[in-house]
Design an enzyme around this catalytic site. Structure first.
Site, short mmCIF file in Angstrom:
data_model
loop_
_atom_site.label_atom_id
_atom_site.label_comp_id
_atom_site.label_asym_id
_atom_site.label_seq_id
_atom_site.Cartn_x
_atom_site.Cartn_y
_atom_site.Cartn_z
N HIS A 53 61.09 28.47 26.58
CA HIS A 53 59.64 28.79 26.79
C HIS A 53 59.35 30.39 25.78
O HIS A 53 59.20 31.17 26.17
CB HIS A 53 59.07 29.24 27.91
CG HIS A 53 59.15 28.12 28.98
ND1 HIS A 53 57.98 27.28 29.10
CD2 HIS A 53 60.20 27.40 29.69
CE1 HIS A 53 58.51 26.26 30.02
NE2 HIS A 53 59.54 26.42 30.27
N ILE A 69 43.73 42.76 33.74
CA ILE A 69 43.37 43.20 32.41
C ILE A 69 43.09 44.77 32.42
O ILE A 69 43.61 45.43 31.50
CB ILE A 69 42.24 42.38 31.85
CG1 ILE A 69 42.63 40.94 31.98
CG2 ILE A 69 41.88 42.86 30.31
CD1 ILE A 69 43.61 40.52 30.95
N ILE A 106 42.47 39.79 55.28
CA ILE A 106 43.44 39.99 56.33
C ILE A 106 44.78 40.32 55.82
O ILE A 106 45.48 41.26 56.03
CB ILE A 106 43.31 39.32 57.38
CG1 ILE A 106 42.12 39.26 58.40
CG2 ILE A 106 44.48 39.41 58.64
CD1 ILE A 106 41.81 37.95 59.11
N GLU A 124 56.81 30.84 24.49
CA GLU A 124 55.38 31.40 24.79
C GLU A 124 55.60 32.56 25.63
O GLU A 124 54.68 33.67 25.81
CB GLU A 124 54.24 30.55 25.44
CG GLU A 124 54.70 29.90 26.71
CD GLU A 124 55.58 29.02 27.18
OE1 GLU A 124 56.57 28.85 25.85
OE2 GLU A 124 55.77 28.26 28.19
N LYS A 162 24.04 57.14 41.04
CA LYS A 162 23.97 56.62 42.15
C LYS A 162 25.19 56.19 42.80
O LYS A 162 25.56 56.46 43.95
CB LYS A 162 22.86 55.35 42.03
CG LYS A 162 22.20 54.88 43.61
CD LYS A 162 21.20 53.88 43.12
CE LYS A 162 20.84 53.07 44.44
NZ LYS A 162 19.80 51.86 43.96
N GLN A 167 61.53 17.36 25.56
CA GLN A 167 62.20 16.19 26.04
C GLN A 167 61.51 15.01 25.91
O GLN A 167 62.13 14.02 25.61
CB GLN A 167 62.37 16.60 27.73
CG GLN A 167 63.11 17.81 28.15
CD GLN A 167 63.03 17.77 29.75
OE1 GLN A 167 62.38 17.31 30.31
NE2 GLN A 167 64.00 18.90 30.05
N CYS A 214 59.86 22.65 26.25
CA CYS A 214 60.57 22.35 27.63
C CYS A 214 60.26 20.64 27.90
O CYS A 214 60.90 20.06 26.92
CB CYS A 214 60.00 22.97 28.59
SG CYS A 214 61.47 23.30 29.81
N LEU A 215 59.23 20.33 28.69
CA LEU A 215 59.13 19.13 28.91
C LEU A 215 58.61 18.42 27.53
O LEU A 215 58.93 17.03 27.14
CB LEU A 215 58.26 18.91 29.70
CG LEU A 215 57.70 17.31 30.30
CD1 LEU A 215 58.89 16.65 30.95
CD2 LEU A 215 56.51 17.34 31.14
N GLY A 233 39.24 40.70 36.99
CA GLY A 233 40.04 41.08 35.93
C GLY A 233 40.92 42.39 36.28
O GLY A 233 40.82 43.16 35.35
N LYS A 234 41.20 42.52 37.45
CA LYS A 234 42.05 43.70 37.70
C LYS A 234 43.26 43.82 36.86
O LYS A 234 43.73 44.83 36.52
CB LYS A 234 42.71 43.42 39.16
CG LYS A 234 41.76 44.12 40.27
CD LYS A 234 42.47 44.15 41.68
CE LYS A 234 43.14 43.01 41.96
NZ LYS A 234 42.99 42.08 42.79
N1 GLN Z 1 60.62 18.96 34.21
C1 GLN Z 1 61.49 19.33 33.12
C2 GLN Z 1 62.80 20.07 33.66
O1 GLN Z 1 62.87 20.55 34.81
C3 GLN Z 1 60.68 20.40 31.98
C4 GLN Z 1 60.75 21.68 32.91
C5 GLN Z 1 59.49 22.33 31.95
O2 GLN Z 1 58.80 21.92 31.25
N2 GLN Z 1 59.57 23.84 32.36
O3 GLN Z 1 63.71 20.16 32.93
#
Ligand code: GLN
Length: 549
Positions: A508, A19, A149, A510, A224, A386, A382-383, A16-17
């Protein structure tokens, strides 16, 4: 010029470096000290964008479109501040720079070597963010474990900087493990001693030791460790296992990690830490008043790290709703028309995750159909968005075999298509539509209620988009494009009218959710799921309703 803190790890990985680095940064920030964090990764990929999530977890995308290590996500979530390309450097990027310079003839006939050329480039990048008076402290986390290494040039760069910088401008924090041997009923310090010895052999002496442990470290053990590792006893910091990563800054505050850091860096001008908002969040997180179950459909669901930012966003949004969000994995490969109701039974919301490739796609489409038809809150990222478009195309508009050209190039109805500017690109690394783009939201839409504004900016990582040839058809049937990029016409948000909560986003959200600024889409999705849960449980068993209050 800023002061520099280096965080290294020893004994084992996964201590957890990231964090610890983020927690220290949070405490310094809370004391009014401008702090940023960067991550140096010793692998040869130029960035983690081409790494399979199984290898390295989620790829975190910054505002400026850099594909980076997931630790940058933690930095942003803790600090509530944006990072950039400069905050993540890999061996690949270092070598790329040096080799390009060599080709340009910049080394004037010299032999180009790891020392000094590679180490000089590492040092240049380590100091970069500290140059323009934006930060008082730059924390650099070095990926991997001391003794690797591939990590040697980075440790050597730290050694040189420890020598070059004024003593009070440079600090090394080493994170190690103190294992507890059950049979002996004892904490063992030897691995830590070895780890520090290994550091010393490389010429770097840690100033502070942060010791991960399952059992409390008493004074005797601390003494110690201090004695044999040659650090002050107050510089031996206990890092016990925490119930949530968001507890760690407060644990480090109790252990005075920030105070000893400031002392060593000779910083005297600082405030009492202001962690009010953080504590309010933590309280809400620890004492939720209700609970919802969200199904996460994705390809890498066995692996927690693959959807790190999504899971963290649920934690932020859950706390905001004073609601515990239990995220359950749903394997889309095993969903079919017959078993979908059973597979999604008990869920209060469905999130279809981002992803690439065709595995499990049909199951996802069936799950989306179920959510659409049954009023189950749906959130596609995203996906996931879609998939919602394909499902609507096939089952509402009757476009048989409608698909994304990513999965089926010969589909008669390419409702999701490759973006024009993507068609000529052949290389894979860093070539998607990446980073922050503005989006204009339709007034009166669900999205506008969620964001409480009509102009937003969110981050992207994709190659395919909604095919605008079909837009009119979709909108006439009730799936509207409620968010669009004005400049390019790209559809950013789709939503369904006549559904309590059905929204898909091409971007996204998130990636921008932080403890102090949870992503609005997640917050409202959890709220919608709470409502669904109340209905679902009261319908099934009226007595259970009381449990929710
Ligand atoms: N594969 C899809 C695209 O390239 C969705 C990409 C994703 O979900 N980040 O558009």
């Amino acid at each position: 010029m800023a002061k520099f803190i280096f965080v290294t790890g020893g004994v084992t990985s996964s201590l957890g470096k990231g964090i610890i680095a983020a927690s220290l940064a949070k405490l310094l920030q809370a004391r009014g000290i401008r702090t940023t964090i960067q991550k140096f990764d010793p692998y040869i990929n130029v960035d983690p964008g081409t790494l399979n999530p199984y290898e390295h977890g989620e790829c975190f995308v910054t505002e400026d479109g850099a594909e980076t290590d997931l630790d940058l996500g933690h930095y942003e979530r803790f600090l509530n501040d944006f990072t950039s390309q400069a905050n993540n450097v890999t061996t690949g990027r270092i070598y790329q720079t040096v080799i390009n310079k060599e080709r340009e003839g910049a080394y004037l006939g010299k032999t180009v070597q790891v020392i000094p050329h590679i180490t000089d480039e590492i040092k240049r990048r380590m100091l970069l963010l500290g140059k323009d008076d934006k930060y008082d402290i730059v924390i650099t986390e070095i990926g991997g474990t001391v003794g690797d290494i591939e990590g040697l040039p980075f440790i050597e760069a730290v050694r040189q900087l420890q020598w070059e910088l004024p003593e009070e401008d440079c600090l090394v924090v080493h994170l190690t493990l103190i294992p507890y041997l059950k049979a002996a009923k004892e904490l063992k310090t030897k691995p830590t001693q070895h780890s520090v010895k290994l550091m010393s052999e490389n010429g770097v002496h840690p100033d502070i030791l942060v010791c991960r442990t399952e059992e409390p470290l008493n004074n005797e053990i601390k003494r110690k460790i201090a004695q044999f590792c040659n650090v002050k006893q107050e510089a031996v910091i206990e890092s016990a296992d925490a119930s949530t990563i968001y507890e760690v800054p407060l644990m480090m505050l109790r252990e005075k990690l920030d105070v000893i850091t400031l002392k060593k860096l000779n910083i005297t001008n600082y405030n009492e830490p202001d962690l009010t908002r953080w504590k309010v969040f933590l309280d809400k997180l620890k004492y939720p008043k209700s609970k919802v179950t969200i199904g996460l459909i994705g390809k890498y669901i066995e692996l927690q790290d693959a959807y790190k930012s999504i899971l963290e966003s649920f934690i932020h949004a859950g706390a905001m709703n004073e609601c515990k969000v239990q995220v359950v994995n749903v394997h889309s490969e095993f969903i079919n028309d017959e078993n979908v109701a059973e597979k999604l039974d008990g869920l209060d919301g469905l999130l279809v995750a981002p992803g690439f490739g065709h595995r499990g796609i049909e199951g996802k489409i069936i799950a989306v159909k179920y959510a659409r038809e049954n009023g189950l809150p749906f959130f596609g990222i995203c996906l996931g968005m879609q998939m919602a478009v394909i499902e609507f195309g096939r089952n509402v508009l009757g476009l048989a075999d409608a698909h994304s050209t990513e999965m089926n190039q010969r589909t008669p109805y390419p409702v999701i298509n490759m973006m024009e500017e993507q068609k000529k690109i052949k290389e894979m690394g860093g070539t998607m539509r990446l980073g922050a783009y503005p989006c204009e939201i339709k007034e009166g839409s669900l999205a506008s209620k969620i964001y409480e504004t009509t102009h937003i900016s969110e981050r992207h990582r994709h190659r395919y988009e909604f095919n605008n040839d079909f837009l009119e058809q979709f909108e006439n049937a009730g799936m509207i494009a409620s968010g669009v990029n004005r400049e390019t016409g790209l559809v950013e948000i789709i939503e369904l009218q006549n559904h309590p909560f059905f929204i898909g986003v091409q971007y996204h959200p998130e990636l921008k959710s932080t403890v102090e600024n949870p992503a609005p889409l997640f917050v409202h999705f959890v709220t919608a799921s709470k409502k669904y849960n109340e209905k679902r449980t009261s319908f099934k068993n009226p007595l259970m309703q009381s449990e929710l209050i």
